[in-house]
Design a protein around this motif. Structure first.
Motif, PDB file in Angstrom:
ATOM      1  N   ALA A 185       0.828  -1.212   0.000  1.00  0.00           N
ATOM      2  CA  ALA A 185       0.000   0.000   0.000  1.00  0.00           C
ATOM      3  C   ALA A 185       0.861   1.260   0.000  1.00  0.00           C
ATOM      4  O   ALA A 185       0.610   2.204  -0.764  1.00  0.00           O
ATOM      5  CB  ALA A 185      -0.925  -0.013   1.217  1.00  0.00           C
ATOM      6  N   PHE A 186       1.893   1.282   0.870  1.00  0.00           N
ATOM      7  CA  PHE A 186       2.744   2.469   0.940  1.00  0.00           C
ATOM      8  C   PHE A 186       3.509   2.669  -0.370  1.00  0.00           C
ATOM      9  O   PHE A 186       3.658   3.796  -0.853  1.00  0.00           O
ATOM     10  CB  PHE A 186       3.730   2.345   2.108  1.00  0.00           C
ATOM     11  N   ILE A 220       2.680   1.686  -3.394  1.00  0.00           N
ATOM     12  CA  ILE A 220       1.768   2.121  -4.459  1.00  0.00           C
ATOM     13  C   ILE A 220       1.409   3.601  -4.273  1.00  0.00           C
ATOM     14  O   ILE A 220       1.420   4.393  -5.231  1.00  0.00           O
ATOM     15  CB  ILE A 220       0.504   1.247  -4.464  1.00  0.00           C
ATOM     16  N   ALA A 221       1.097   3.979  -3.031  1.00  0.00           N
ATOM     17  CA  ALA A 221       0.737   5.373  -2.755  1.00  0.00           C
ATOM     18  C   ALA A 221       1.882   6.312  -3.099  1.00  0.00           C
ATOM     19  O   ALA A 221       1.691   7.405  -3.656  1.00  0.00           O
ATOM     20  CB  ALA A 221       0.346   5.526  -1.288  1.00  0.00           C
ATOM     21  N   GLU A 222       3.103   5.904  -2.758  1.00  0.00           N
ATOM     22  CA  GLU A 222       4.275   6.745  -3.046  1.00  0.00           C
ATOM     23  C   GLU A 222       4.478   6.895  -4.538  1.00  0.00           C
ATOM     24  O   GLU A 222       4.771   7.986  -5.046  1.00  0.00           O
ATOM     25  CB  GLU A 222       5.510   6.137  -2.380  1.00  0.00           C
ATOM     26  N   ARG A 223       4.304   5.777  -5.289  1.00  0.00           N
ATOM     27  CA  ARG A 223       4.469   5.833  -6.732  1.00  0.00           C
ATOM     28  C   ARG A 223       3.401   6.704  -7.385  1.00  0.00           C
ATOM     29  O   ARG A 223       3.648   7.337  -8.403  1.00  0.00           O
ATOM     30  CB  ARG A 223       4.372   4.408  -7.311  1.00  0.00           C
ATOM     31  N   LEU A 224       2.236   6.761  -6.778  1.00  0.00           N
ATOM     32  CA  LEU A 224       1.153   7.568  -7.340  1.00  0.00           C
ATOM     33  C   LEU A 224       1.256   9.039  -6.954  1.00  0.00           C
ATOM     34  O   LEU A 224       0.451   9.862  -7.402  1.00  0.00           O
ATOM     35  CB  LEU A 224      -0.194   7.000  -6.894  1.00  0.00           C
ATOM     36  N   LEU A 264       1.586  10.393  -3.520  1.00  0.00           N
ATOM     37  CA  LEU A 264       1.085  10.835  -2.219  1.00  0.00           C
ATOM     38  C   LEU A 264       2.207  11.541  -1.458  1.00  0.00           C
ATOM     39  O   LEU A 264       3.378  11.135  -1.514  1.00  0.00           O
ATOM     40  CB  LEU A 264       0.576   9.628  -1.407  1.00  0.00           C
ATOM     41  N   SER A 265       1.857  12.585  -0.752  1.00  0.00           N
ATOM     42  CA  SER A 265       2.832  13.408  -0.027  1.00  0.00           C
ATOM     43  C   SER A 265       3.674  12.559   0.923  1.00  0.00           C
ATOM     44  O   SER A 265       3.180  11.647   1.591  1.00  0.00           O
ATOM     45  CB  SER A 265       2.103  14.500   0.768  1.00  0.00           C
ATOM     46  N   LEU A 303       2.728   9.927   4.089  1.00  0.00           N
ATOM     47  CA  LEU A 303       3.264   8.560   4.125  1.00  0.00           C
ATOM     48  C   LEU A 303       4.029   8.307   5.419  1.00  0.00           C
ATOM     49  O   LEU A 303       3.908   7.227   6.026  1.00  0.00           O
ATOM     50  CB  LEU A 303       4.176   8.323   2.910  1.00  0.00           C
TER      51      LEU A 303
END
Length: 786
Positions: free
Chosen positions: A490-491, A493-497, A499-500, A504
């Protein structure tokens, strides 16, 4: 097997595909009834039949099932006394012919490449050639009864044709007359109610009289049977009734023949249906590129590159699974859309296919187990009608499974514990897994709960697994990884998309330290696995390249050995031909000498002739023995003077006299020859007591040895003759002969002059002269040796 489980595993779709490959309706019916079998021996027999059909289809193509129809209803009706129609009877004959053709086809394959089970099956077909011939003699392929069916029918049909011809002739004359033609709507003859009629305009009805059988839609045309042909039509009708009665008699007789053989015919129909069904399984295996699995009943399952058969081959990702050896339960964790459910269904569906006698889409060497039952809880089972939630529906299924399963069952559970509170769901999932595992079932379960990763890690016989996920592309690879628990990602994927980083970082702080350690451990395992897999693939690629090089080298070496053997054999054949020619010439010369001795009264000793023939026979080269596949390039020890050696090219043994560079002088019997060192093989080395002393070979010959005193060179050219003279003088000198005779003939004198010039310079010749009277005169040169 529970039909609901079969539907869950998409088993009916495999059956639908199988039905398409059956060529007859009975075969399609059997294919539609296929179901998994729980007995190991029965499954092995079913797979053997499929394997044999696969082999026949691969070697010779599909057997000819054309013409075979479903004869069971007709045969059963014939058995109870019903009369069969011509088309039904002909269908029985065609089926009998098709059975004989298939039997012959399979037996032809069996002679070349045994197919025991199929051969035994075709041997069970009964011989119904007589019934087939009886039917075909009476009925043609269009289902019409032939005139030749009986003499009575033939007579009746001749009368029919004659009656029809007379009626047509009568009506033709009527419609061609100028008076009647004006009264006709069309000048043609037609049939109404099985009676010949003509189309008459309605206003002229009374002119023709007779019977009106029909009229046109407008009423303007009446189809009238003129009074003049009513009697003829009546007689024709009577004849047709006789034909129908005779046909009925013929059909009843043929039906009775079928009824007599009803039991055998029904058995044959069943055998043909089984054959069609078996070959349908073989053709399905070809299309799926499936292989024969090894079967067991000890709960062991090993799939190598197993593919889901309903996913196109260019899209499906194969999986490798092993279950029932070191571990009996697999817990697959990871996010949705990663392929967990497909992997679960692949394991279940391939097991069902193997238990049904079908090949499975996997690599050779795959093993599957015959389970007493397969239970599955897969997919969203929510039922609005029963007012059940997703969780309630899943639990209902699982409770039913827990009541029915046995240690020999396979249990497949998808998203275990989903649909309720995570804490309670994970605890309940662990309790269910523990119960199933303790019973000894083979189990594969998928879940989202990270708590189950620790359970699988700590529990003996249970192993973690996950579906591979590519963080770089943010997409699953659909590869099943055994031994590696799933990560949430999850982290990442969020970072690649995008997300600040602050968000994170805050989120990571909210995760328990224990959970972070687990994620880090999984990440480390994943990194190590990828590295090991790359190294394994590299090593495997190198191994394949080396194996290919080794095979290529062996093939080239074998080719060279074959070429060498062929050349040597050709040389030996040529040498034998030369020797044979020489023997024939020598026999002719000996025969001439005998005749000359008889004519001139000269004394020619018989034993001398025998010795001469024996010497020629011994000169024939012996058949060379095949050399070893690979000759050693290097000798173990260096060859020295005095060593006993073998000369490859001559297949002779001798002793080394001296060595000069790359050549050696070898003593071969009474001869010395210069031979290349590469042509020698050491047999026995001289004693090494005095290495500095040179070994010398002394040859002694006595007059008792059989040495030639004559050399016949007639027919030779000068170059060949001088070589023979040199060899001959060496033999004579070693044999202590004082005088020898060289026969060169008179001819042009070129051979005589050349030989005498050579004798003048030869070291062993003291003097020479022409032969005296009685010695051959000018055709012989006599040489005195030193």
């Amino acid at each position: 097997m529970d039909q609901k489980i079969l539907r869950t595993m998409d088993y009916p779709k495999i059956i639908d595909s199988l039905i398409q490959f059956a060529q007859t309706q009975p075969g399609k019916t059997l294919a539609g009834q296929l179901a998994p079998v729980a007995d190991l021996e029965d499954v092995k027999r079913l797979l053997q039949a499929t394997d044999e059909a696969y082999k026949v289809d691969r070697l010779k193509g599909s057997p000819p099932f054309g013409g075979i129809v479903d004869i069971v209803p007709a045969v059963k009706r014939a058995r109870i006394g019903g009369t069969l129609s011509p088309s039904e009877l002909y269908g029985i004959a065609a089926t009998l012919f098709g059975g004989r053709r298939i039997s012959k086809y399979i037996e032809g394959v069996h002679e070349e490449d045994p197919v025991e089970l199929l051969s035994r099956l075709t041997e069970e077909l009964s011989d119904q050639k007589a019934l087939e011939n009886s039917i075909k003699r009476c009925i043609d392929e269009n289902g019409e009864v032939l005139d030749s069916a009986s003499s009575e029918l033939s007579q009746v049909r001749r009368e029919l044709r004659g009656g029809e011809a007379r009626i047509r002739e009568k009506l033709e004359g009527m419609i061609r007359s100028s008076t009647a033609s004006k009264m006709l709507q069309e000048q043609l003859i037609t049939i109404r109610n099985d009676r010949f009629v003509i189309p008459v305009k309605s206003e002229y009805r009374s002119y023709f009289g007779g019977i009106v059988h029909d009229q046109s839609g407008s009423g303007a045309t009446l189809f009238i049977e003129p009074e003049s042909i009513v009697a003829m039509n009546n007689k024709l009708r009577e004849t047709k009734l006789r034909e129908e009665r005779e046909i009925e008699v013929i059909l009843q007789k043929l039906t009775a023949l079928v009824g007599e053989q009803a039991e055998l015919l029904l058995f044959d129909a069943d055998v043909l249906a089984q054959l069609d069904f078996i070959f349908a399984k073989g053709r399905l295996a070809h299309v799926m590129k499936a292989t024969l699995p090894r079967m067991n009943d000890r709960g062991f399952l090993k799939l190598k590159k197993g593919r889901h058969p309903l996913i196109p081959m260019e899209q499906v990702v194969p999986i490798d699974v092993e279950l029932g050896n070191q571990y009996t339960s697999i817990i697959v964790t990871g996010p949705n859309t990663g392929g967990k459910t497909v992997s679960l269904k692949t394991i279940g569906l391939l097991s069902l296919m193997a238990m049904s006698g079908l090949f499975v889409p996997a690599e050779d060497g795959s093993q599957l187990c015959v389970f007493d039952a397969i239970y599955a809880d897969i997919g969203d089972e929510q039922s609005i009608e029963q007012n059940l939630s997703t969780f309630s529906s899943h639990m209902t299924n699982i409770i039913s499974i827990l009541k029915q399963m046995s240690p020999k069952s396979l249990v497949l559970l998808d998203e275990l514990g989903a649909g309720t509170d995570p804490a309670e769901g994970s605890a309940l999932a662990i309790a269910i897994l523990e119960h199933i595992h303790a019973l000894g079932c083979r189990m594969v379960a998928t879940t989202h709960y990270s708590e189950l990763k620790a359970y699988a890690y700590e529990r003996k016989g249970v192993i973690n697994a996950s579906m591979e996920f590519d963080v770089n592309t943010l997409s699953p690879t659909y590869r099943l990884l055994i031994g590696v628990p799933g990560r949430s990602n999850a982290f990442a994927i969020a970072e690649r998309l995008g997300l600040s980083a602050d968000i994170l970082e805050f989120a990571r702080g909210e995760v328990k330290e224990e959970d972070l350690r687990v994620e880090n451990m999984i990440a480390s395992l994943e990194e190590n696995r990828l590295g090991a897999e790359q190294e394994r693939e590299s090593a495997e690629k190198l191994r394949r390249e080396m194996e290919e090089l080794r095979k290529r080298h062996e093939q080239e070496l074998e080719k060279l050995e074959q070429q060498r053997d062929k050349r040597l054999e050709k040389a030996e054949d040529e040498a034998r031909q030369i020797i044979e020619k020489a023997r024939q010439e020598s026999e002719k010369i000996i025969e001439d000498l005998r005749r000359l001795a008889q004519e001139e009264g000269a004394a020619v000793k018989q034993h001398k002739l025998i010795e001469a023939r024996k010497a020629l026979e011994e000169a024939e080269p012996k058949q060379r023995k095949k050399a070893p596949a690979v000759r050693k390039a290097l000798k173990e020890k260096a060859i020295e003077p005095g060593d006993e050696v073998s000369v490859y090219s001559l297949n002779q043994k001798g002793h080394v006299v001296e060595i000069a560079g790359k050549e050696a002088v070898v003593q071969l019997g009474i001869m010395k020859m210069k031979v290349s060192m590469d042509d020698l093989e050491l047999i026995k080395q001289q004693p090494a007591a005095k290495p500095a002393q040179r070994s010398v070979t002394n040859l002694k010959r006595t007059r008792d040895d059989s040495i030639r005193s004559e050399l016949d060179l007639r027919g030779s050219n000068l170059e060949e003759a001088l070589i023979e003279v040199d060899r001959f003088l060496d033999e004579a000198f070693l044999g202590n002969l004082g005088q020898v005779y060289i026969i060169h003939g008179k001819g042009t004198g070129v051979l005589r002059t050349g030989i005498q010039d050579y004798l003048r310079r030869h070291k062993h010749v003291k003097s020479y002269r022409l032969g005296n009277y009685g010695e051959g005169g000018a055709g012989v040169t006599v040489a005195e040796l030193k």
